[in-house]
Motif scaffolding. Structure first.
Motif, PDB file in Angstrom:
ATOM      1  N   VAL A   8       0.839  -1.194   0.000  1.00  0.00           N
ATOM      2  CA  VAL A   8       0.000   0.000   0.000  1.00  0.00           C
ATOM      3  C   VAL A   8       0.874   1.244   0.000  1.00  0.00           C
ATOM      4  O   VAL A   8       2.074   1.199   0.290  1.00  0.00           O
ATOM      5  CB  VAL A   8      -0.936   0.029   1.238  1.00  0.00           C
ATOM      6  N   GLY A   9       0.260   2.367  -0.334  1.00  0.00           N
ATOM      7  CA  GLY A   9       0.935   3.658  -0.266  1.00  0.00           C
ATOM      8  C   GLY A   9      -0.085   4.767  -0.316  1.00  0.00           C
ATOM      9  O   GLY A   9      -1.232   4.551  -0.729  1.00  0.00           O
ATOM     10  N   SER A  10       0.293   5.975   0.104  1.00  0.00           N
ATOM     11  CA  SER A  10      -0.624   7.111   0.055  1.00  0.00           C
ATOM     12  C   SER A  10       0.164   8.403   0.067  1.00  0.00           C
ATOM     13  O   SER A  10       1.348   8.442   0.429  1.00  0.00           O
ATOM     14  CB  SER A  10      -1.600   7.081   1.236  1.00  0.00           C
ATOM     15  N   SER A  11      -0.524   9.502  -0.322  1.00  0.00           N
ATOM     16  CA  SER A  11       0.113  10.807  -0.327  1.00  0.00           C
ATOM     17  C   SER A  11      -0.950  11.881  -0.505  1.00  0.00           C
ATOM     18  O   SER A  11      -2.091  11.597  -0.873  1.00  0.00           O
ATOM     19  CB  SER A  11       1.135  10.923  -1.465  1.00  0.00           C
ATOM     20  N   ILE A  32      -3.811  -3.118  -9.181  1.00  0.00           N
ATOM     21  CA  ILE A  32      -3.669  -1.904  -8.382  1.00  0.00           C
ATOM     22  C   ILE A  32      -4.996  -1.166  -8.345  1.00  0.00           C
ATOM     23  O   ILE A  32      -5.591  -0.881  -9.389  1.00  0.00           O
ATOM     24  CB  ILE A  32      -2.573  -0.986  -8.941  1.00  0.00           C
ATOM     25  N   ALA A  33      -5.467  -0.872  -7.141  1.00  0.00           N
ATOM     26  CA  ALA A  33      -6.618   0.001  -6.929  1.00  0.00           C
ATOM     27  C   ALA A  33      -6.083   1.354  -6.495  1.00  0.00           C
ATOM     28  O   ALA A  33      -5.427   1.466  -5.452  1.00  0.00           O
ATOM     29  CB  ALA A  33      -7.542  -0.578  -5.867  1.00  0.00           C
ATOM     30  N   ALA A  34      -6.334   2.387  -7.298  1.00  0.00           N
ATOM     31  CA  ALA A  34      -5.821   3.727  -7.044  1.00  0.00           C
ATOM     32  C   ALA A  34      -6.994   4.661  -6.805  1.00  0.00           C
ATOM     33  O   ALA A  34      -7.906   4.743  -7.637  1.00  0.00           O
ATOM     34  CB  ALA A  34      -4.990   4.210  -8.235  1.00  0.00           C
ATOM     35  N   ALA A  35      -6.986   5.380  -5.675  1.00  0.00           N
ATOM     36  CA  ALA A  35      -8.149   6.168  -5.281  1.00  0.00           C
ATOM     37  C   ALA A  35      -7.768   7.588  -4.895  1.00  0.00           C
ATOM     38  O   ALA A  35      -6.667   7.850  -4.406  1.00  0.00           O
ATOM     39  CB  ALA A  35      -8.870   5.493  -4.115  1.00  0.00           C
ATOM     40  N   VAL A  36      -8.728   8.495  -5.102  1.00  0.00           N
ATOM     41  CA  VAL A  36      -8.577   9.904  -4.746  1.00  0.00           C
ATOM     42  C   VAL A  36      -9.789  10.325  -3.927  1.00  0.00           C
ATOM     43  O   VAL A  36     -10.927  10.014  -4.281  1.00  0.00           O
ATOM     44  CB  VAL A  36      -8.473  10.791  -6.007  1.00  0.00           C
ATOM     45  N   GLY A  37      -9.549  11.041  -2.828  1.00  0.00           N
ATOM     46  CA  GLY A  37     -10.604  11.753  -2.121  1.00  0.00           C
ATOM     47  C   GLY A  37     -10.493  13.214  -2.483  1.00  0.00           C
ATOM     48  O   GLY A  37      -9.411  13.804  -2.363  1.00  0.00           O
ATOM     49  N   ASP A  38     -11.590  13.834  -2.959  1.00  0.00           N
ATOM     50  CA  ASP A  38     -11.486  15.183  -3.527  1.00  0.00           C
ATOM     51  C   ASP A  38     -12.870  15.814  -3.548  1.00  0.00           C
ATOM     52  O   ASP A  38     -13.849  15.241  -3.052  1.00  0.00           O
ATOM     53  CB  ASP A  38     -10.894  15.099  -4.940  1.00  0.00           C
ATOM     54  N   THR A  39     -12.964  16.985  -4.172  1.00  0.00           N
ATOM     55  CA  THR A  39     -14.249  17.625  -4.431  1.00  0.00           C
ATOM     56  C   THR A  39     -14.487  17.723  -5.932  1.00  0.00           C
ATOM     57  O   THR A  39     -15.267  18.565  -6.380  1.00  0.00           O
ATOM     58  CB  THR A  39     -14.287  19.026  -3.806  1.00  0.00           C
ATOM     59  N   THR A  94      -5.637  21.008  -3.973  1.00  0.00           N
ATOM     60  CA  THR A  94      -4.863  21.136  -2.739  1.00  0.00           C
ATOM     61  C   THR A  94      -5.547  20.513  -1.531  1.00  0.00           C
ATOM     62  O   THR A  94      -4.919  20.331  -0.489  1.00  0.00           O
ATOM     63  CB  THR A  94      -4.579  22.609  -2.442  1.00  0.00           C
ATOM     64  N   ASN A  95      -6.823  20.180  -1.654  1.00  0.00           N
ATOM     65  CA  ASN A  95      -7.534  19.562  -0.532  1.00  0.00           C
ATOM     66  C   ASN A  95      -7.691  18.052  -0.700  1.00  0.00           C
ATOM     67  O   ASN A  95      -8.398  17.413   0.073  1.00  0.00           O
ATOM     68  CB  ASN A  95      -8.916  20.200  -0.358  1.00  0.00           C
ATOM     69  N   ALA A  96      -7.029  17.460  -1.702  1.00  0.00           N
ATOM     70  CA  ALA A  96      -7.256  16.059  -2.036  1.00  0.00           C
ATOM     71  C   ALA A  96      -6.239  15.136  -1.383  1.00  0.00           C
ATOM     72  O   ALA A  96      -5.162  15.549  -0.950  1.00  0.00           O
ATOM     73  CB  ALA A  96      -7.217  15.879  -3.554  1.00  0.00           C
ATOM     74  N   SER A  97      -6.600  13.852  -1.343  1.00  0.00           N
ATOM     75  CA  SER A  97      -5.696  12.810  -0.858  1.00  0.00           C
ATOM     76  C   SER A  97      -5.698  11.653  -1.845  1.00  0.00           C
ATOM     77  O   SER A  97      -6.686  11.403  -2.523  1.00  0.00           O
ATOM     78  CB  SER A  97      -6.126  12.327   0.537  1.00  0.00           C
ATOM     79  N   ASN A  98      -4.568  10.960  -1.940  1.00  0.00           N
ATOM     80  CA  ASN A  98      -4.378   9.838  -2.858  1.00  0.00           C
ATOM     81  C   ASN A  98      -3.957   8.605  -2.075  1.00  0.00           C
ATOM     82  O   ASN A  98      -3.206   8.708  -1.098  1.00  0.00           O
ATOM     83  CB  ASN A  98      -3.274  10.141  -3.873  1.00  0.00           C
ATOM     84  N   HIS A 175      -5.757   7.928   3.904  1.00  0.00           N
ATOM     85  CA  HIS A 175      -4.877   9.094   3.918  1.00  0.00           C
ATOM     86  C   HIS A 175      -5.668  10.322   4.324  1.00  0.00           C
ATOM     87  O   HIS A 175      -6.827  10.488   3.941  1.00  0.00           O
ATOM     88  CB  HIS A 175      -4.230   9.323   2.553  1.00  0.00           C
ATOM     89  N   ASN A 176      -5.018  11.180   5.094  1.00  0.00           N
ATOM     90  CA  ASN A 176      -5.655  12.349   5.683  1.00  0.00           C
ATOM     91  C   ASN A 176      -5.262  13.619   4.949  1.00  0.00           C
ATOM     92  O   ASN A 176      -4.080  13.927   4.795  1.00  0.00           O
ATOM     93  CB  ASN A 176      -5.241  12.453   7.160  1.00  0.00           C
ATOM     94  N   ASP A 177      -6.248  14.357   4.469  1.00  0.00           N
ATOM     95  CA  ASP A 177      -6.075  15.710   3.947  1.00  0.00           C
ATOM     96  C   ASP A 177      -7.390  16.430   4.230  1.00  0.00           C
ATOM     97  O   ASP A 177      -8.156  15.988   5.089  1.00  0.00           O
ATOM     98  CB  ASP A 177      -5.718  15.692   2.452  1.00  0.00           C
ATOM     99  N   THR A 178      -7.680  17.512   3.524  1.00  0.00           N
ATOM    100  CA  THR A 178      -8.978  18.160   3.734  1.00  0.00           C
ATOM    101  C   THR A 178     -10.106  17.199   3.392  1.00  0.00           C
ATOM    102  O   THR A 178     -11.063  17.031   4.155  1.00  0.00           O
ATOM    103  CB  THR A 178      -9.092  19.430   2.879  1.00  0.00           C
ATOM    104  N   ILE A 179     -10.012  16.576   2.219  1.00  0.00           N
ATOM    105  CA  ILE A 179     -10.890  15.463   1.858  1.00  0.00           C
ATOM    106  C   ILE A 179     -10.041  14.200   1.920  1.00  0.00           C
ATOM    107  O   ILE A 179      -9.049  14.072   1.215  1.00  0.00           O
ATOM    108  CB  ILE A 179     -11.489  15.626   0.448  1.00  0.00           C
ATOM    109  N   ASP A 180     -10.424  13.274   2.773  1.00  0.00           N
ATOM    110  CA  ASP A 180      -9.640  12.067   3.007  1.00  0.00           C
ATOM    111  C   ASP A 180     -10.078  10.957   2.046  1.00  0.00           C
ATOM    112  O   ASP A 180     -11.135  11.024   1.423  1.00  0.00           O
ATOM    113  CB  ASP A 180      -9.815  11.603   4.452  1.00  0.00           C
TER     114      ASP A 180
END
Length: 234
Positions: A8-11, A32-39, A94-98, A175-180
């Motif tokens: 696993v990995g995140s950023s 590979i499952a690749a995901a983004v938390g965003d708006t 800038t509020n996203a997480s990967n 992964h933690n950011d504005t949107i996780d």
């Protein structure tokens, strides 16, 4: 088919996500499952040398207060891939997480690794991702694999509980950011036909009704069987 391992990995955006694969042999299947938390709709591009999982032709995007984007990629390993690092391109505002999860399987048919096209689903108002049924061709030894992601605000402690039959060696990353973001993948060695995996449950994900989810169900074809004409659209 046998399970070799996961990684696993995140950023956060503007920093690539790296995943160091388990020790590989030629002809291993890497998913590979690749995901983004965003708006917004921001999928992660295919890593170098990887292809879209058949049936997942584009990013799965689900729009709520906390959006999620999910991509599924695969590769048949060659001899020089052992110990390779997979790099996922930094994606989102800038509020996203990967985040990404990789799983490696051995003994999968190298010509037709997926017995049928993957099935997909998305939803809102919960992080309880519900992978859809997959109607495989019922060859002896078929395995099913599920992947899911959710956008949320629970931070890095968010977790999935996988459905029954998919808990052994299940892998996930938050992964933690504005949107996780939270992404997970698991497999079942003795699926029904058709296989309806059941839903994930999620914890530490903030206000669940603000969250979106996406999910994929896949069926792996054993190497001992030959591909059948017309079974998969490549």
């Amino acid at each position: 088919i046998s399970f070799i391992g996961s990684a696993v990995g995140s950023s956060s955006p503007n920093t690539a996500t790296t995943i160091i694969l388990p020790t590989l042999a030629a002809d291993d299947l890497i998913i590979i499952a690749a995901a983004v938390g965003d708006t917004a709709n921001n999928g992660i591009p295919a890593p170098t040398g990887y292809s879209l999982v058949p049936g997942v032709a584009a990013t799965l995007y689900s729009n709520d207060v906390n959006d999620t984007n999910l991509d599924l990629y695969y590769k048949i390993a060659v001899g020089g891939d052992s110990g390779a690092t997979v790099t996922l391109t930094a994606t989102g505002g800038t509020n996203a997480s990967n985040a990404g999860v990789a799983m490696v399987f051995r003994g999968v048919n190298t010509t037709t690794p997926f017995d049928v096209n993957a099935t997909t689903a998305t939803g809102i108002n919960t992080s309880g991702a519900d992978p859809p049924s997959v109607d495989h061709l019922n060859p002896a030894g078929v395995w099913t694999v599920i992947a899911a992601s959710t956008g949320h605000t629970g931070g890095a402690t968010a977790t999935f509980t996988f459905p029954t039959g998919y808990t052994t060696n299940a892998a996930q990353q938050a992964h933690n950011d504005t949107i996780d973001v939270l992404v997970g993948m698991g497999y079942n060695t003795a699926p029904a036909d058709p296989e309806n995996p059941g839903a994930f449950t999620a914890a530490n994900i903030g206000t669940a009704t603000d969250n979106a989810w996406a999910a994929v169900s896949m069926a792996l074809r054993p190497s001992s069987l030959s591909p059948t004409r017309g079974q998969v659209s490549w």
